[in-house]
Structures are given as C-alpha cells and as structure tokens.
Scaffold this active site. Structure first.
Site: not given
Ligand code: OMP
Length: 294
Positions: A112
C-alpha cells in the site's frame, strides 16, 4: 534499472498476460495472501527453528504453503507488513520459490505504497527490482503524481486502493464529492474514474475493492468498464463470500482476483489430517466455491 532495461523487461513479461493465461489454464481466480503471522505458525515448523531464526521459520512456512497450494491459485499476495520485522530477504526468497514453481503465477507485493517523489524511488526499486514482484498495491491519497513512478513500470500491475474491505472504509471513502463527469458521488467512485480515465496511460492499473462491499464493487465495475482487473480481498475471516465477487466479474466471468489469507494459511486440521493437507483442502474449497459462481 535503465530505461532500455525496463523496456526490454516489459516486452519479456507484463502483468496481465501471464495472469490471464494462468487463470484460464488453471481455472482459478484465487489468490492466497502470504501473511505469515509469526504467532500462528504451527508447532511442526516452529519446533525446527530457534526463536532468533524467525525469518527461517517464516520462509519454511511459506514454502510449505506454496507447495500445498500452487496448483490452485493464479496469484500470491504477500503483505509486506509480515516481513518487515524479520527482513525483506525472507520475502525475496519466498518470491524466488514461487517463480521456480511456475513463472506464470503472479506475485502482488501488498505494501500500500506511494509517497512524495524521492521516497517513492526506494519503494519502487525494492518492490520491482529487489523483490522482483509482478505487481504492487498503491494508496491513491497522495494523488496521481505520487503513483506515477509505479505506473511507469509498464510491465507491472499497479493495484490502486479504491474501496477497502474494512468497516471503517466509509469514514473517508464514502464522503460525497462533486465531480464534473460523475456528479455528486462518494469519493471511492472518483478514485475509480481517475484510475480508469486519467491515470491509466500505460494500461497497467488495476483496482482493489473489498469482497465485503458487493454493491460498491458493482458501482466500480460499471465505472471502469470490462477491462480493468479488480483485486477482491476480504474473503473468509473478514466475512466476504464467493457470491459477493459476482458483481465484479466482466462479461467473460473474469477480470477479478479473489484474495484470501488467514482462512486458508491458518486452516485448522481435522483429526488424522496434517496441517498442510488442511491448508490445501481449504484453498480447494475456496477455488471451487468461487468457480461455482463463474
Ligand atoms: P485476510 O483477512 O486474512 O484474508 O487478509 C486480508 C489481506 O488483504 C491483508 O493482507 C490485508 O492487508 C489485505 N487487504 C484487505 O484486507 N482489505 C483491503 O481493502 C485491501 C487489502 C489489500 O490491499 O490487499
């Protein structure tokens, strides 16, 4: 990298073609987030490394996850936060390991990023030259000028945060703003518009919209048209479901990457099952459930 090297590299490999090839040949739009929370790595791996070798334990965990799941995914998305304490070498070695499995599997470095000019230089060089990632996640808050150094890497996918998956996303991203073309709309829609029509000269922008906001996902797809790839994180632990991705598909039932981290990499084994068998089973369940709606 010199300009000539960058141009040669972009002819060799660009982000979108291998991604689409891989999605078609493996019938999968699933991305697994390599977010190796050290406190959750199973004892079967932790037991092999003394506590001062945190990086080695993380690398071993990632390798086993990749061995168990690579035939099920189109991409991996390591979130850089989970590597900053142990050092980025572990992430570099993880990416090298993915490359050896199949160079068509794309790697999205989730940092990010985007900042003022001179700060952007090490960000861009670290992600694309040192780590050799295929894509990066980018925060649009600094504006188009700040994401330009990323966009100039024509062969790379630049994923601009548009409507994030978290509950608090509405605080800022839903503020109503006036836009000449769109009228009075939430801020995230202006980000989608700018990404598609003002910033995308190199056709390498993709967007991020959380699976937890299907209505907003539909709005974004309507604004950007069928060609832009949308990364959809928030599946599993954050509550996003495979059916929530449907409104993000383009007419070819693609154009998306569904991303899931904890629910897969920290799957709970049933009795008689090894940890990595449980991980593979969970990944397969999500791939198939997503495909059932395609
Ligand atoms: P889980 O919730 O464990 O599946 O993880 C989600 C991953 O996606 C993490 O690394 C977050 O930082 C990322 N993420 C989000 O959860 N929400 C977003 O809106 C954007 C991201 C991202 O940019 O990947």
């Amino acid at each position: 990298m010199t300009e000539k090297e960058t141009e040669e590299r972009s002819q060799e490999r660009n982000f979108k073609n291998p991604l689409e090839q891989r999605q078609i040949s493996f019938n999968s739009v699933l991305c697994i987030g390599l977010d190796p929370d050290y406190s959750k790595i199973p004892d079967s791996i932790m037991g092999k490394f003394p506590s001062y070798e945190m990086g080695s334990a993380i690398l071993e965990f990632n390798k086993q996850i990749i061995d168990a799941t690579n035939s099920l995914v189109c991409s991996y998305k390591p979130n850089m936060a989970f590597y900053e304490k142990s050092g980025l070498r572990v992430l570099k070695d993880t990416i090298d390991y993915i490359r050896k499995k199949d160079s068509l599997i794309s790697v999205i470095a989730d940092g990010k990023r985007a900042d003022i000019g001179n700060t952007n230089i090490p960000y861009v060089e670290t992600i694309f030259d040192y780590l050799d990632a295929d894509a990066a996640t980018i925060n649009p808050y600094f504006g188009g000028e700040a994401i330009k150094p990323f966009l100039e890497r024509k062969d790379k996918g630049i994923f601009v945060l548009c409507r994030t998956s978290n509950k608090g996303a509405e605080d800022v991203q839903d503020l109503i703003v006036k836009h000449l073309e769109l009228g009075e709309v939430p801020l995230y829609q202006v980000v989608a518009y700018k990404a598609a029509y003002e910033w995308n000269a190199n056709k390498n922008i993709c967007l991020v919209v959380g699976a937890t906001w299907p209505k907003q996902l539909a709005e974004v797809r309507k604004i950007v048209g069928p060609d832009m790839t949308i990364l959809i994180p928030g599946l599993g632990k954050q509550g996003g479901k495979p059916e929530d991705m449907v409104l993000g598909y383009n007419s070819a039932k693609r154009g998306v990457i569904g991303s899931i981290s904890r629910e897969v990499i920290f799957a709970q084994p049933k009795s008689g099952e090894s940890y990595m068998q449980a991980v593979r089973k969970e990944a397969m369940k999500w791939r198939d459930a997503i495909n059932a709606y395609r």
